[in-house]
Design a protein around this motif. Structure first.
Motif, PDB file in Angstrom:
ATOM      1  N   GLU A  94       1.335   2.109   4.572  1.00  0.00           N
ATOM      2  CA  GLU A  94       2.618   1.853   3.930  1.00  0.00           C
ATOM      3  C   GLU A  94       2.600   0.429   3.387  1.00  0.00           C
ATOM      4  OE1 GLU A  94       6.860   1.648   5.634  1.00  0.00           O
ATOM      5  OE2 GLU A  94       6.180   3.724   5.907  1.00  0.00           O
ATOM      6  N   CYS A  95       3.099   0.259   2.172  1.00  0.00           N
ATOM      7  CA  CYS A  95       3.073  -1.071   1.555  1.00  0.00           C
ATOM      8  C   CYS A  95       3.980  -2.048   2.313  1.00  0.00           C
ATOM      9  CB  CYS A  95       3.495  -0.968   0.093  1.00  0.00           C
ATOM     10  SG  CYS A  95       3.944  -2.553  -0.629  1.00  0.00           S
ATOM     11  N   GLY A  96       5.229  -1.628   2.538  1.00  0.00           N
ATOM     12  CA  GLY A  96       6.165  -2.477   3.281  1.00  0.00           C
ATOM     13  C   GLY A  96       6.725  -3.660   2.496  1.00  0.00           C
ATOM     14  N   GLY A  97       6.479  -3.678   1.181  1.00  0.00           N
ATOM     15  CA  GLY A  97       6.936  -4.820   0.378  1.00  0.00           C
ATOM     16  C   GLY A  97       8.392  -4.740  -0.025  1.00  0.00           C
ATOM     17  N   CYS A  98       8.991  -3.573   0.079  1.00  0.00           N
ATOM     18  CA  CYS A  98      10.403  -3.407  -0.295  1.00  0.00           C
ATOM     19  C   CYS A  98      10.889  -2.084   0.274  1.00  0.00           C
ATOM     20  CB  CYS A  98      10.578  -3.487  -1.816  1.00  0.00           C
ATOM     21  SG  CYS A  98      10.219  -1.953  -2.664  1.00  0.00           S
ATOM     22  N   PRO A  99      12.180  -1.791   0.187  1.00  0.00           N
ATOM     23  CA  PRO A  99      12.689  -0.553   0.820  1.00  0.00           C
ATOM     24  C   PRO A  99      12.108   0.742   0.234  1.00  0.00           C
ATOM     25  CG  PRO A  99      14.478  -2.081   0.353  1.00  0.00           C
ATOM     26  CD  PRO A  99      13.265  -2.643  -0.308  1.00  0.00           C
ATOM     27  N   ASN A 100      11.360   0.688  -0.839  1.00  0.00           N
ATOM     28  CA  ASN A 100      10.775   1.923  -1.389  1.00  0.00           C
ATOM     29  C   ASN A 100       9.767   2.559  -0.440  1.00  0.00           C
ATOM     30  OD1 ASN A 100      12.147   2.252  -3.763  1.00  0.00           O
ATOM     31  ND2 ASN A 100      10.747   0.978  -4.950  1.00  0.00           N
ATOM     32  N   GLU A 101       9.198   1.769   0.437  1.00  0.00           N
ATOM     33  CA  GLU A 101       8.269   2.269   1.458  1.00  0.00           C
ATOM     34  C   GLU A 101       7.152   3.132   0.877  1.00  0.00           C
ATOM     35  OE1 GLU A 101      10.647   4.170   4.413  1.00  0.00           O
ATOM     36  OE2 GLU A 101      11.539   2.306   5.089  1.00  0.00           O
ATOM     37  N   CYS A 102       6.489   2.670  -0.161  1.00  0.00           N
ATOM     38  CA  CYS A 102       5.406   3.443  -0.787  1.00  0.00           C
ATOM     39  C   CYS A 102       4.230   3.585   0.168  1.00  0.00           C
ATOM     40  CB  CYS A 102       4.911   2.764  -2.066  1.00  0.00           C
ATOM     41  SG  CYS A 102       6.169   2.613  -3.317  1.00  0.00           S
ATOM     42  N   GLU A 103       3.705   4.792   0.207  1.00  0.00           N
ATOM     43  CA  GLU A 103       2.497   5.065   1.007  1.00  0.00           C
ATOM     44  C   GLU A 103       1.310   4.884   0.062  1.00  0.00           C
ATOM     45  OE1 GLU A 103       0.674   5.654   4.405  1.00  0.00           O
ATOM     46  OE2 GLU A 103       2.857   5.914   4.388  1.00  0.00           O
TER      47      GLU A 103
ATOM     48  N   GLY B  67      -0.102   5.790  -5.264  1.00  0.00           N
ATOM     49  CA  GLY B  67       1.015   5.888  -4.326  1.00  0.00           C
ATOM     50  C   GLY B  67       1.959   4.696  -4.446  1.00  0.00           C
ATOM     51  N   ASN B  68       1.514   3.635  -5.113  1.00  0.00           N
ATOM     52  CA  ASN B  68       2.321   2.417  -5.256  1.00  0.00           C
ATOM     53  C   ASN B  68       3.181   2.517  -6.515  1.00  0.00           C
ATOM     54  OD1 ASN B  68      -0.372   2.386  -6.397  1.00  0.00           O
ATOM     55  ND2 ASN B  68       0.166   0.404  -7.276  1.00  0.00           N
ATOM     56  N   ARG B  69       4.447   2.162  -6.363  1.00  0.00           N
ATOM     57  CA  ARG B  69       5.332   2.232  -7.527  1.00  0.00           C
ATOM     58  C   ARG B  69       5.294   0.949  -8.337  1.00  0.00           C
ATOM     59  NH1 ARG B  69      10.821   5.067  -5.448  1.00  0.00           N
ATOM     60  NH2 ARG B  69       9.820   6.108  -3.718  1.00  0.00           N
ATOM     61  N   CYS B  70       4.679  -0.094  -7.817  1.00  0.00           N
ATOM     62  CA  CYS B  70       4.548  -1.321  -8.597  1.00  0.00           C
ATOM     63  C   CYS B  70       3.180  -1.934  -8.289  1.00  0.00           C
ATOM     64  CB  CYS B  70       5.697  -2.277  -8.297  1.00  0.00           C
ATOM     65  SG  CYS B  70       5.448  -3.238  -6.788  1.00  0.00           S
ATOM     66  N   PRO B  71       2.685  -2.854  -9.108  1.00  0.00           N
ATOM     67  CA  PRO B  71       1.327  -3.380  -8.920  1.00  0.00           C
ATOM     68  C   PRO B  71       1.121  -4.098  -7.593  1.00  0.00           C
ATOM     69  CG  PRO B  71       2.235  -4.022 -11.058  1.00  0.00           C
ATOM     70  CD  PRO B  71       3.344  -3.414 -10.281  1.00  0.00           C
ATOM     71  N   ARG B  72       2.227  -4.584  -6.985  1.00  0.00           N
ATOM     72  CA  ARG B  72       2.083  -5.360  -5.747  1.00  0.00           C
ATOM     73  C   ARG B  72       1.532  -4.520  -4.596  1.00  0.00           C
ATOM     74  NH1 ARG B  72       6.852  -8.030  -3.400  1.00  0.00           N
ATOM     75  NH2 ARG B  72       8.134  -6.503  -4.460  1.00  0.00           N
ATOM     76  N   GLY B  73       1.804  -3.199  -4.613  1.00  0.00           N
ATOM     77  CA  GLY B  73       1.432  -2.333  -3.492  1.00  0.00           C
ATOM     78  C   GLY B  73      -0.043  -2.381  -3.158  1.00  0.00           C
ATOM     79  N   MET B  74      -0.883  -2.182  -4.174  1.00  0.00           N
ATOM     80  CA  MET B  74      -2.326  -2.145  -3.917  1.00  0.00           C
ATOM     81  C   MET B  74      -2.832  -3.500  -3.433  1.00  0.00           C
ATOM     82  SD  MET B  74      -4.508   0.338  -6.275  1.00  0.00           S
ATOM     83  CE  MET B  74      -3.900   0.235  -7.915  1.00  0.00           C
TER      84      MET B  74
HETATM   85  S1  SF4 Z   1       4.406  -0.744  -3.956  1.00  0.00           S
HETATM   86 FE1  SF4 Z   1       5.982  -2.002  -4.899  1.00  0.00          FE
HETATM   87  S2  SF4 Z   1       7.754  -0.627  -4.955  1.00  0.00           S
HETATM   88 FE2  SF4 Z   1       6.338   0.262  -3.473  1.00  0.00          FE
HETATM   89  S3  SF4 Z   1       6.957  -0.569  -1.456  1.00  0.00           S
HETATM   90 FE3  SF4 Z   1       5.388  -1.924  -2.301  1.00  0.00          FE
HETATM   91  S4  SF4 Z   1       6.503  -3.519  -3.330  1.00  0.00           S
HETATM   92 FE4  SF4 Z   1       7.914  -1.815  -3.055  1.00  0.00          FE
END
Ligand code: SF4
Length: 339
Positions: free
Chosen positions: A290-299, A314-321
Motif C-alpha cells: 500500500e502506498c500510504g501517501g494519501c487517503p486513496n490507499e493505492c495498492e 496500481g498507483n493513481r499518481c506518480p508518487r506511489g511507485m
Molecule cells: S499513489 Fe498517489 S494517490 Fe495513490 S495513495 Fe499514493 S500518493 Fe495517494
C-alpha cells in the motif's frame, strides 16, 4: 535467435495472452500468418508460464528466418507480462479478441467466449466492437462448471461432446448454480437418465446460463463465432446452435484469439524494438504494497528485474511507485512500458 550474414530476415510479431487458467502465445509474420503457437496452463505462476510459452514459440520460429520486432500482451496478467517483455502494446481482452476474430471472420457480429473461469460476449457491428459483457464471478457459465460435473459423472470432459451428440433427449438440469446443478445431476442419474442425456443437459445448462447471464439483453446476430477452451466441445457448440437458431462457427485457433489479436495490434502499432528470447533467463519478481501517501490507499505493484524496478501499476499518481520503491530499498523506476 540470431541471424547470420546473407540470411534473409523477416519481421515477426509476438502476442502473449496470460489468463488465470491458461497462457497463450502466437508469433505472426507481417501478413498475419501464424508462425508459432503455444498454449500452456498458467498454474498460478504467470512469470513461469510466460517463459514456458516463449520457449515453445522460439523453437517454432527458429529456422524460419523471422525475428520478433514487436510484442503485444493481453489477459489478466497483461501489465506484468508487458513489463517483462518490454511490450509495445498492452491491450485488454475485449479489444484483443475482437481484433483477432475480425482478422479471420471479417463479417462476425457476435463473439461468444467461454474459458475455464470466465466468459464474455462481444457484440460487433460493421467490424467494430460496440458492446460487451464479462462474467468472472459465476462458475456456472464457465468451463470449470463442465469440468466439475465431468468429475462427478466419471466421463472425461474431452469426451463430453461425443456423448452429447448421441443424446436423443437431453435431460433438463437446473444449471443456474453449480451446487444446484450437482445435486440435480445426482438425482437425475439415480432415477435412470442415460449418461449421454445428462451430458447433453449439462451442455444445454451452460449455454442457458451463458445466454441468461453475459448474453442478457444483447442482440445476438449471426455470423456468430464461438471461442475459448469450451468452444472445442462440440456438445456446447450444438447447444448454442439450438438455442440461437444460428450456425455457430469455431475457429481452429479460437483458443488463441486473444494472443493473435494483440500480436496484430502490435504489428499495426508501428512501434518496433529488438526482442530477445533470452528474457527467459532473467529473474523477475513482483511485490505489492500500500502506498500510504494519501487517503486513496493505492495498492501499488512493482515488477523487479534482478532487484531493479522495471515497472509498476496500481498507483493513481506518480508518487506511489517512488514511495513504495524507496520503502523497499530498490532503485527507482527506469522503464515504464505497460500502460
Ligand atoms: S499513489 Fe498517489 S494517490 Fe495513490 S495513495 Fe499514493 S500518493 Fe495517494
Amino acid at each position: 535467435m540470431g541471424s547470420w550474414k546473407g540470411e534473409r530476415v523477416s519481421k515477426a510479431y509476438l502476442g502473449v495472452d496470460v489468463g488465470s487458467i491458461s497462457t497463450k502465445a502466437v508469433a505472426l509474420d507481417s501478413g498475419g500468418e501464424v508462425l508459432a503457437r503455444s498454449y500452456l496452463w498458467t498454474e498460478g505462476n504467470p512469470v513461469r508460464a510466460v517463459k514456458n510459452v516463449l520457449a515453445e514459440v522460439e523453437e517454432q520460429v527458429d529456422g524460419t528466418g523471422a525475428e520478433i520486432v514487436a510484442v503485444g500482451t493481453t489477459g489478466s496478467a497483461r501489465q506484468l507480462t508487458g513489463a517483462i517483455l518490454g511490450a509495445q502494446v498492452v491491450k485488454n481482452e475485449i479489444t484483443s479478441h475482437a481484433v483477432g476474430t475480425l482478422s479471420r471472420h471479417s463479417d462476425v457480429q457476435t463473439i461468444f467466449e467461454i474459458g475455464g473461469q470466465d466468459s464474455k460476449i462481444i457484440i460487433v457491428r460493421d467490424g467494430v466492437p460496440v458492446d460487451y459483457a464479462m462474467n468472472t464471478l459465476c462458475a456456472a457459465g464457465t468451463g470449470s462448471f463442465l469440468s466439475s460435473q465431468a468429475r462427478r459423472i466419471g466421463v472425461p470432459v474431452e469426451e463430453f461432446g461425443e456423448y452429447a451428440l448421441r443424446s436423443k433427449r437431453a435431460t433438463k438440469i437446473a444449471g443456474r448454480c453449480t451446487v444446484f446443478a450437482e445435486s440435480d445431476l445426482v438425482h437425475k442419474a439415480q432415477i435412470g437418465h442415460a449418461v449421454e442425456d445428462i451430458i447433453a443437459g449439462l451442455c444445454n445448462a451452460i449455454v442457458g446460463n451463458y445466454l441468461n447471464n453475459v448474453g442478457k439483453g444483447k442482440e445476438i446476430l449471426a455470423p456468430i463465432v464461438f471461442q475459448g477452451g469450451v468452444s472445442k466441445n462440440v456438445g456446447v457448440v450444438h447447444a448454442f446452435e439450438q438455442a440461437t437458431g444460428h450456425e455457430v462457427m469455431v475457429d481452429e485457433d479460437g483458443h488463441l484469439m486473444g494472443s493473435l489479436g494483440v500480436a496484430l495490434v502490435a504489428r499495426d502499432s508501428g512501434g518496433e524494438a529488438p526482442f530477445s528470447f533470452a528474457v527467459r533467463d532473467v529473474a523477475f519478481e513482483t511485490v505489492g504494497e500500500e502506498c500510504g501517501g494519501c487517503p486513496n490507499e493505492c495498492e501499488v505493484v512493482l515488477v523487479l528485474r534482478e532487484g531493479e524496478v522495471l515497472d509498476g501499476w496500481g498507483n493513481r499518481c506518480p508518487r506511489g511507485m517512488e514511495r513504495v520503491a524507496e520503502r523497499l530499498g530498490v532503485s527507482k523506476v527506469t522503464v515504464t512500458s505497460a500502460g
